[in-house]
Motif scaffolding. Structure first.
Motif, PDB file in Angstrom:
ATOM      1  N   SER A 111      33.312 -24.718 106.426  1.00 51.80           N
ATOM      2  CA  SER A 111      34.116 -23.557 106.816  1.00 51.80           C
ATOM      3  C   SER A 111      33.924 -22.381 105.864  1.00 51.80           C
ATOM      4  N   THR A 112      32.834 -22.381 105.096  1.00 52.32           N
ATOM      5  CA  THR A 112      32.599 -21.309 104.122  1.00 52.32           C
ATOM      6  C   THR A 112      32.312 -19.988 104.832  1.00 52.32           C
ATOM      7  N   PRO A 113      33.083 -18.953 104.574  1.00 54.97           N
ATOM      8  CA  PRO A 113      32.820 -17.671 105.234  1.00 54.97           C
ATOM      9  C   PRO A 113      31.791 -16.839 104.464  1.00 54.97           C
ATOM     10  N   ASP A 114      31.121 -15.953 105.177  1.00 53.86           N
ATOM     11  CA  ASP A 114      30.310 -14.899 104.566  1.00 53.86           C
ATOM     12  C   ASP A 114      31.112 -13.605 104.616  1.00 53.86           C
ATOM     13  N   PHE A 115      30.890 -12.725 103.627  1.00 57.67           N
ATOM     14  CA  PHE A 115      31.603 -11.452 103.580  1.00 57.67           C
ATOM     15  C   PHE A 115      30.612 -10.291 103.492  1.00 57.67           C
ATOM     16  N   PHE A 116      31.001  -9.173 104.086  1.00 54.77           N
ATOM     17  CA  PHE A 116      30.162  -7.984 104.120  1.00 54.77           C
ATOM     18  C   PHE A 116      31.044  -6.766 103.857  1.00 54.77           C
ATOM     19  N   HIS A 117      30.500  -5.810 103.078  1.00 58.35           N
ATOM     20  CA  HIS A 117      31.238  -4.600 102.729  1.00 58.35           C
ATOM     21  C   HIS A 117      30.458  -3.390 103.226  1.00 58.35           C
ATOM     22  N   LEU A 118      31.157  -2.448 103.890  1.00 59.07           N
ATOM     23  CA  LEU A 118      30.543  -1.232 104.394  1.00 59.07           C
ATOM     24  C   LEU A 118      31.460  -0.046 104.133  1.00 59.07           C
TER      25      LEU A 118
ATOM     26  N   LEU B 161      40.354  -0.384 105.434  1.00 62.83           N
ATOM     27  CA  LEU B 161      41.280   0.200 104.454  1.00 62.83           C
ATOM     28  C   LEU B 161      40.688   1.536 104.011  1.00 62.83           C
ATOM     29  N   GLU B 162      41.352   2.628 104.434  1.00 70.68           N
ATOM     30  CA  GLU B 162      40.806   3.971 104.250  1.00 70.68           C
ATOM     31  C   GLU B 162      39.405   4.009 104.863  1.00 70.68           C
ATOM     32  N   ASP B 163      38.335   4.222 104.060  1.00 71.44           N
ATOM     33  CA  ASP B 163      36.991   4.244 104.644  1.00 71.44           C
ATOM     34  C   ASP B 163      36.188   3.007 104.275  1.00 71.44           C
ATOM     35  N   GLU B 164      36.870   1.956 103.818  1.00 74.78           N
ATOM     36  CA  GLU B 164      36.195   0.710 103.442  1.00 74.78           C
ATOM     37  C   GLU B 164      36.370  -0.329 104.542  1.00 74.78           C
ATOM     38  N   LEU B 165      35.275  -0.974 104.908  1.00 71.13           N
ATOM     39  CA  LEU B 165      35.297  -2.074 105.868  1.00 71.13           C
ATOM     40  C   LEU B 165      34.908  -3.368 105.149  1.00 71.13           C
ATOM     41  N   VAL B 166      35.750  -4.372 105.251  1.00 73.04           N
ATOM     42  CA  VAL B 166      35.442  -5.704 104.727  1.00 73.04           C
ATOM     43  C   VAL B 166      35.436  -6.661 105.918  1.00 73.04           C
ATOM     44  N   ILE B 167      34.330  -7.355 106.090  1.00 72.84           N
ATOM     45  CA  ILE B 167      34.147  -8.218 107.264  1.00 72.84           C
ATOM     46  C   ILE B 167      33.841  -9.628 106.799  1.00 72.84           C
ATOM     47  N   GLY B 168      34.501 -10.604 107.396  1.00 70.77           N
ATOM     48  CA  GLY B 168      34.227 -12.006 107.106  1.00 70.77           C
ATOM     49  C   GLY B 168      33.950 -12.762 108.393  1.00 70.77           C
ATOM     50  N   ASN B 169      33.032 -13.744 108.348  1.00 73.79           N
ATOM     51  CA  ASN B 169      32.750 -14.526 109.558  1.00 73.79           C
ATOM     52  C   ASN B 169      32.417 -15.969 109.224  1.00 73.79           C
ATOM     53  N   VAL B 170      32.784 -16.838 110.150  1.00 78.35           N
ATOM     54  CA  VAL B 170      32.430 -18.254 110.117  1.00 78.35           C
ATOM     55  C   VAL B 170      31.992 -18.619 111.535  1.00 78.35           C
ATOM     56  N   GLY B 171      30.761 -19.067 111.716  1.00 75.77           N
ATOM     57  CA  GLY B 171      30.270 -19.427 113.046  1.00 75.77           C
ATOM     58  C   GLY B 171      29.383 -18.344 113.627  1.00 75.77           C
ATOM     59  N   ASP B 172      29.359 -18.259 114.964  1.00 74.25           N
ATOM     60  CA  ASP B 172      28.433 -17.327 115.623  1.00 74.25           C
ATOM     61  C   ASP B 172      29.132 -16.179 116.336  1.00 74.25           C
ATOM     62  N   SER B 173      30.423 -15.949 116.074  1.00 70.88           N
ATOM     63  CA  SER B 173      31.049 -14.722 116.543  1.00 70.88           C
ATOM     64  C   SER B 173      30.583 -13.588 115.636  1.00 70.88           C
TER      65      SER B 173
ATOM     66  N   ILE C 287      26.386 -24.644 116.407  1.00 66.63           N
ATOM     67  CA  ILE C 287      26.743 -23.896 115.204  1.00 66.63           C
ATOM     68  C   ILE C 287      26.798 -24.817 113.992  1.00 66.63           C
ATOM     69  N   THR C 288      26.535 -24.270 112.824  1.00 61.18           N
ATOM     70  CA  THR C 288      26.480 -25.055 111.587  1.00 61.18           C
ATOM     71  C   THR C 288      27.708 -24.838 110.705  1.00 61.18           C
ATOM     72  N   ARG C 289      28.523 -23.841 111.028  1.00 62.43           N
ATOM     73  CA  ARG C 289      29.782 -23.626 110.298  1.00 62.43           C
ATOM     74  C   ARG C 289      30.881 -23.272 111.295  1.00 62.43           C
ATOM     75  N   SER C 290      32.078 -23.731 111.035  1.00 60.46           N
ATOM     76  CA  SER C 290      33.244 -23.357 111.845  1.00 60.46           C
ATOM     77  C   SER C 290      34.495 -23.795 111.099  1.00 60.46           C
ATOM     78  N   LEU C 291      35.633 -23.371 111.597  1.00 62.02           N
ATOM     79  CA  LEU C 291      36.902 -23.785 111.026  1.00 62.02           C
ATOM     80  C   LEU C 291      37.362 -25.063 111.725  1.00 62.02           C
ATOM     81  N   GLY C 292      37.859 -26.026 110.944  1.00 60.75           N
ATOM     82  CA  GLY C 292      38.301 -27.286 111.524  1.00 60.75           C
ATOM     83  C   GLY C 292      37.896 -28.466 110.666  1.00 60.75           C
TER      84      GLY C 292
END
Length: 457
Positions: free
Chosen positions: A186-193, A121-133, A176-181
């Protein structure tokens, strides 16, 4: 600042799996389906996502596609003003959809999926992940991993039990220790850049990250524009056996000024080229002492003359930028042959081994032949087994181990004065060679490569 970007998407079943259980999508795929307009993306941003399914009996394929479909529909339907909150709710909705599907059909009881998603969004990156992708950021010539794997080996590395090297080869690296299902964390982590023009965001499944190191990713992203880099990365994974599905996206952040420069530079280059050519012909060919001269077919390097090989890349209206790697040597590197163990010794179908060769010859203990000319980039890493220097050439054998455990011996012949006894690798040294084939004809059963980089491992 408006978000200008280009995106390259690649997905492949790999060399072993019969079904592609990965799913990938970008906002560009959903504009018509969801009726998105420019104003929607100015307020909600641009979403990119990859999911790696699991569960067998086609459950993995269904899970990953269900995650992607639900994620995009939920995210762009959200009324939240927060990108992170909207993305978190979309991930929760995707998890709920997989759980309901598994409950409705007992065949899919073990289904699940990983997820990595990014919003620009504009110059903001918000990233979320669950698992090893994973998500990587390529910036200023360096690659850094943004996300943290939710896996057993990653936890051991974090605790100081394993090194990164040991974790990359551990038999439990895919646990893997987390995934959806259902029945999963299924707790995601979030990162902001903050994104900058020139950044490249890489989203990928473990089918890519398990076979290419951060250093290798950086080398290829420095050497090629994103469209060619995507082809090269996929080629490298397939060359190394591709035991898993491989899926990734390269998002090249252009920025507002970046787009303007991309439009202006080609015209400026054309104008300067026309001026230069005009001045050349006026002052040289049509001067009082001008003579008609044939077009030279060779370039002079020092006191010696050599034919300059043509570029291995197809011509295009806008040429790719010059790779920011060390300059190539003045003489080509020649690959004489590849030697492989017999297929039955390593449990590999002979057809997959022969696909590396343009011609092959098999014996009781090895297969050997010439590399296929259409291979895009050669990447070798291994120990020097033999090293012999003549007056104008250097011949070595490098034993390269692929992720499947096979040992491939490459015989290389390098010509030119740049090979000197002080810098020449010796027997036992670990080296890495990155090179691409030139379009010249084979010479005495050899294939010619232009080196991009030769370095100590």
């Amino acid at each position: 600042m408006p978000a200008f970007y280009s995106v390259q998407v690649r997905t492949h079943t790999g060399s072993v799996r019969e079904i592609n259980e990965d799913a990938i999508s970008t906002v560009l795929d959903w504009r018509e389906t969801l009726g998105l307009e420019d104003k929607d993306q100015r307020t909600r941003g641009h979403l990119f996502a990859i999911s790696d399914g699991m569960g067998g009996h086609a459950a993995g394929e269904i899970a990953s596609n269900l995650v992607i479909d639900t994620l995009f529909q939920s995210y762009y339907a959200s009324e939240s003003v927060s990108v992170r909150d909207a993305l978190a709710q979309a991930i929760a909705d995707a998890n709920q959809a997989v759980c309901e599907q598994a409950e409705a059909n007992p065949t899919y009881a073990g289904m699940g999926a990983t997820l990595v998603a990014a919003v620009l969004l504009e110059d903001e990156l918000v990233i979320g992940n669950v698992g090893d992708s994973r998500a990587y950021l390529f910036r200023d010539g360096e690659v850094s991993q943004i996300t943290h794997d939710h896996s057993w080996v990653a936890e051991q590395v974090k605790a100081g039990v394993f090194t990164e090297e040991k974790a990359s080869h551990h038999p439990y690296r895919n646990v893997i220790t987390r995934s959806l299902g259902p029945d999963r964390d299924s707790t995601p982590d979030f990162f902001h850049l903050q994104a900058k023009p020139g950044d490249v965001l890489l989203l990928c499944t473990d089918g890519l990250s398990n076979l290419l190191t951060d250093e290798e990713l950086a080398q290829f992203l420095k050497a090629y524009p994103s469209d060619q880099a995507a082809d090269v990365l996929l080629e490298q994974v397939l060359e190394r056996g591709a035991p898993d599905n491989v899926t990734f996206a390269l998002i090249d952040i252009l920025g507002e000024t970046g787009r303007k420069r991309r439009r202006a530079w080609p015209w400026l280059l054309i104008i300067f080229a026309l001026i230069f050519v005009s001045l050349f012909f006026l002052s040289d060919n049509f001067g009082p002492n001008s003579q008609l001269r044939p077009t030279p077919s060779a370039a002079t390097v020092g006191d010696a003359q050599k034919t300059v090989p043509a570029s291995p890349h197809p011509a295009s209206a806008t040429p790719p930028p010059t790779p920011t790697l060390p300059p190539a040597p003045v003489q080509p590197l020649r690959m004489a042959e590849i030697v492989l163990p017999p297929a039955d010794a390593v449990g590999v179908d002979s057809a997959s081994l022969d696909s590396r060769f343009s011609t092959t010859a098999a014996s009781s203990n090895r297969s050997r032949g010439l590399p296929q000319r259409e291979r895009y980039v050669y990447y070798l890493r291994g120990g020097v087994e033999t090293s012999r220097a003549d007056s104008d050439a250097w011949t070595i054998s490098v034993l390269h181990g692929d992720p499947g455990g096979r040992k491939v011996r490459y015989t290389l012949i390098a010509h030119g004065p740049w090979i000197d006894k002080e810098t020449r690798p010796r027997v036992g040294d670990e080296i890495a060679i990155i090179a691409w084939p030139t379009p010249e004809d084979q010479i005495q059963g050899e294939i010619i490569l232009d080196p991009l980089m030769i370095m100590d491992s």
